[in-house]
Design a protein around this motif. Sequence first.
Motif, PDB file in Angstrom:
ATOM      1  N   LEU A 176     -10.768  -2.985   7.223  1.00 42.37           N
ATOM      2  CA  LEU A 176      -9.904  -2.722   6.072  1.00 42.37           C
ATOM      3  C   LEU A 176      -8.915  -3.854   5.849  1.00 42.37           C
ATOM      4  O   LEU A 176      -8.397  -4.438   6.805  1.00 42.37           O
ATOM      5  CB  LEU A 176      -9.118  -1.422   6.286  1.00 42.37           C
ATOM      6  N   SER A 177      -8.620  -4.118   4.585  1.00 42.83           N
ATOM      7  CA  SER A 177      -7.543  -5.054   4.268  1.00 42.83           C
ATOM      8  C   SER A 177      -6.211  -4.399   4.627  1.00 42.83           C
ATOM      9  O   SER A 177      -6.147  -3.190   4.899  1.00 42.83           O
ATOM     10  CB  SER A 177      -7.557  -5.386   2.767  1.00 42.83           C
ATOM     11  N   HIS A 178      -5.151  -5.166   4.602  1.00 40.93           N
ATOM     12  CA  HIS A 178      -3.826  -4.628   4.915  1.00 40.93           C
ATOM     13  C   HIS A 178      -3.477  -3.468   3.979  1.00 40.93           C
ATOM     14  O   HIS A 178      -3.009  -2.413   4.413  1.00 40.93           O
ATOM     15  CB  HIS A 178      -2.769  -5.733   4.810  1.00 40.93           C
ATOM     16  N   GLY A 179      -3.723  -3.656   2.680  1.00 38.73           N
ATOM     17  CA  GLY A 179      -3.407  -2.624   1.696  1.00 38.73           C
ATOM     18  C   GLY A 179      -4.227  -1.360   1.895  1.00 38.73           C
ATOM     19  O   GLY A 179      -3.711  -0.247   1.774  1.00 38.73           O
ATOM     20  N   MET A 180      -5.506  -1.520   2.215  1.00 43.39           N
ATOM     21  CA  MET A 180      -6.360  -0.355   2.457  1.00 43.39           C
ATOM     22  C   MET A 180      -5.930   0.368   3.727  1.00 43.39           C
ATOM     23  O   MET A 180      -5.933   1.600   3.780  1.00 43.39           O
ATOM     24  CB  MET A 180      -7.825  -0.767   2.544  1.00 43.39           C
ATOM     25  N   ALA A 181      -5.550  -0.381   4.750  1.00 35.14           N
ATOM     26  CA  ALA A 181      -5.074   0.244   5.987  1.00 35.14           C
ATOM     27  C   ALA A 181      -3.795   1.040   5.718  1.00 35.14           C
ATOM     28  O   ALA A 181      -3.603   2.129   6.280  1.00 35.14           O
ATOM     29  CB  ALA A 181      -4.837  -0.814   7.064  1.00 35.14           C
ATOM     30  N   LYS A 182      -2.921   0.528   4.836  1.00 38.14           N
ATOM     31  CA  LYS A 182      -1.708   1.271   4.467  1.00 38.14           C
ATOM     32  C   LYS A 182      -2.076   2.588   3.792  1.00 38.14           C
ATOM     33  O   LYS A 182      -1.443   3.615   4.029  1.00 38.14           O
ATOM     34  CB  LYS A 182      -0.832   0.463   3.518  1.00 38.14           C
ATOM     35  N   ARG A 183      -3.106   2.546   2.938  1.00 38.02           N
ATOM     36  CA  ARG A 183      -3.540   3.775   2.266  1.00 38.02           C
ATOM     37  C   ARG A 183      -4.048   4.805   3.278  1.00 38.02           C
ATOM     38  O   ARG A 183      -3.750   5.987   3.163  1.00 38.02           O
ATOM     39  CB  ARG A 183      -4.639   3.478   1.252  1.00 38.02           C
ATOM     40  N   VAL A 184      -4.801   4.342   4.252  1.00 35.92           N
ATOM     41  CA  VAL A 184      -5.285   5.254   5.292  1.00 35.92           C
ATOM     42  C   VAL A 184      -4.087   5.804   6.073  1.00 35.92           C
ATOM     43  O   VAL A 184      -4.039   6.991   6.396  1.00 35.92           O
ATOM     44  CB  VAL A 184      -6.295   4.549   6.232  1.00 35.92           C
ATOM     45  N   GLY A 185      -3.102   4.949   6.335  1.00 38.59           N
ATOM     46  CA  GLY A 185      -1.887   5.397   7.004  1.00 38.59           C
ATOM     47  C   GLY A 185      -1.160   6.461   6.196  1.00 38.59           C
ATOM     48  O   GLY A 185      -0.639   7.438   6.752  1.00 38.59           O
ATOM     49  N   LEU A 186      -1.127   6.295   4.890  1.00 41.71           N
ATOM     50  CA  LEU A 186      -0.519   7.318   4.027  1.00 41.71           C
ATOM     51  C   LEU A 186      -1.298   8.627   4.099  1.00 41.71           C
ATOM     52  O   LEU A 186      -0.707   9.708   4.187  1.00 41.71           O
ATOM     53  CB  LEU A 186      -0.470   6.843   2.573  1.00 41.71           C
ATOM     54  N   ALA A 187      -2.621   8.525   4.069  1.00 41.96           N
ATOM     55  CA  ALA A 187      -3.437   9.733   4.186  1.00 41.96           C
ATOM     56  C   ALA A 187      -3.113  10.441   5.500  1.00 41.96           C
ATOM     57  O   ALA A 187      -2.972  11.668   5.540  1.00 41.96           O
ATOM     58  CB  ALA A 187      -4.920   9.382   4.109  1.00 41.96           C
ATOM     59  N   GLN A 188      -2.960   9.676   6.568  1.00 46.83           N
ATOM     60  CA  GLN A 188      -2.625  10.244   7.878  1.00 46.83           C
ATOM     61  C   GLN A 188      -1.257  10.910   7.843  1.00 46.83           C
ATOM     62  O   GLN A 188      -1.079  12.024   8.335  1.00 46.83           O
ATOM     63  CB  GLN A 188      -2.678   9.155   8.951  1.00 46.83           C
TER      64      GLN A 188
END
Length: 166
Positions: free
Chosen positions: A110-122
Amino acid sequence: QIASGAVFGLIGPNGAGKTTTFSMICGYLAPTSGTVRVLGHKAGSVAELRGKVGALPQDALLPANDPVADALTFYARLLGMGRAEARTAVAEGLERVGMAGWSKVRCGALSHGMAKRVGLAQAFLGSPALVLLDEPTAGLDPKSAFQLREFLKLQRKDGHTIVISS
């Protein structure tokens, strides 16, 4: 005190204690004096606060070799969700952050931005009453930062209390 359903900013320079305050709210650190109460409970009261507080640390790391859905399912299970409930919560969480088709992608890809989105989902798994976001737009491009702010507006309408450090 922060009103229920509010979006609250904890703002200050580096070293001011924002992340330390979040760590105390989550129960990772004990205050050297005073008391921290979260949703009517002493901070760190795991049994009373499990599933009621979500957090996204600034430098949160996802397990690089795990597919996105597996990583989120692990976190959902830590919240006490059964397998079926966890799978549903993960699918809904990925949908909310615009990553419904990313469940089988390895977190390390994942890119940094996509990883942030996954973090938000978490952080929003299980619809917690309180969500703490430590520097959630750090490293995001302007479009992604805008999308994150729009996402947070929707979560506020759903009744979440959100505290953002910056």
